[in-house]
Design an enzyme around this catalytic site. Structure first.
Site, short mmCIF file in Angstrom:
data_model
loop_
_atom_site.label_atom_id
_atom_site.label_comp_id
_atom_site.label_asym_id
_atom_site.label_seq_id
_atom_site.Cartn_x
_atom_site.Cartn_y
_atom_site.Cartn_z
N ASP A 8 0.85 -1.19 0.00
CA ASP A 8 0.00 0.00 0.00
C ASP A 8 0.89 1.23 0.00
O ASP A 8 1.76 1.38 0.87
CB ASP A 8 -0.90 0.01 1.23
CG ASP A 8 -1.99 -1.06 1.17
OD1 ASP A 8 -2.03 -1.79 0.16
OD2 ASP A 8 -2.78 -1.14 2.12
N ASP A 129 -14.93 -3.44 -1.30
CA ASP A 129 -14.47 -3.12 0.05
C ASP A 129 -15.69 -2.88 0.92
O ASP A 129 -16.43 -1.91 0.71
CB ASP A 129 -13.59 -1.87 0.02
CG ASP A 129 -12.41 -2.02 -0.94
OD1 ASP A 129 -11.94 -3.15 -1.11
OD2 ASP A 129 -11.99 -1.00 -1.53
#
Length: 256
Positions: A8, A129
């Site tokens: 990330d 998500d």
């Protein structure tokens, strides 16, 4: 089952969030390219990159680092974060990225997903998500009100090649994947489902094996790799394609 290390990117650094909270970002490295090479050399067959800056801003911010990683590695790279129009996706794929992951735009502009899946077959995945079963968008900052299962069915029908399913409530917690939600999503579609969020041990990875026959083809591992809670090579031996043990649909074990 694929074990996919996650990188990330936030502010040019490798970070991990806790339940999607940008204010709780922990830095695990300042060299994304070096980190990518590390995981590839350890045996990873695919990498998962997220442009966290891009997810928040609505357009890619770490594109240069991502392109460098894609070009330096000999394994496929999939990327999400800030991909909300056709030209951005085209540039990303042209830079060497194997698969683009659409998130917010899948909820807000599903017709674009269908168009891109037609233009770039096999290269358009959708990231689902969810927080308590409801899909979150715009860097996990907004609640769409749409259920994860409903979005999964819609995206599969529109041509997505895979679904990356993240349980936000478990992301960064190391408390284990949401098996119930993964099972429900996999049962609703006929395309591969990749699990994400919550993996904190080898036991957590093994718990996913019974879902492989139901369509869960891989798992993304982030914080557990960076803290040392999971060793990538051990994970690959445990649940990867060359594993020594298979798990039957009824959860019993048998030799491969």
């Amino acid at each position: 089952m694929d074990v996919i290390p996650a990188i990330d990117l936030l502010g040019g650094q490798c970070v991990r969030l806790f339940q999607g909270d940008y204010d709780q970002a922990e830095v695990y490295g300042k060299d994304p390219v070096g980190m990518a090479l590390r995981w590839a050399e350890a045996g990873a067959q695919r990498l998962h990159l997220v442009d966290l800056d891009g997810a928040k801003e609505g357009s890619p911010v770490n594109a240069e680092a991502i392109a460098t990683i894609a070009q330096r590695l000999s394994i496929p790279v999939q990327v999400g974060g800030g991909l909300r129009d056709r030209d951005t996706v085209a540039r990303l794929l042209d830079s060497g990225v194997e698969r683009a992951i659409l998130g917010t735009v899948a909820v807000e502009r599903p017709a674009l997903v269908e168009a891109l899946a037609g233009e770039f077959p096999g290269q358009i995945a959708v990231g689902i998500d969810a927080r308590s079963g409801k899909v979150a968008t715009r860097g996990w900052l907004e609640d769409s009100g749409l259920t994860a299962v409903a979005l999964a069915q819609q995206m599969a029908d529109l041509g997505a090649c895979a679904l990356i399913c993240t349980d936000i409530g478990r992301d960064g917690t190391l408390q284990g994947p949401n098996l119930e939600e993964l099972r429900a999503i996999a049962a609703a579609v006929s395309i591969p489902v990749i699990a994400s969020g919550g993996v904190g041990s080898l036991t957590d990875l093994l718990s996913l094996l019974p879902l492989e026959a139901q369509g869960v083809s891989g798992v993304i591992v982030g914080k557990a790799l960076y803290t040392g809670a999971v060793d990538l090579q051990e994970a690959l031996r445990a649940i990867g394609s060359g594993r020594w043990q298979d798990v039957a649909v009824d959860d019993s074990s048998r030799l491969a």
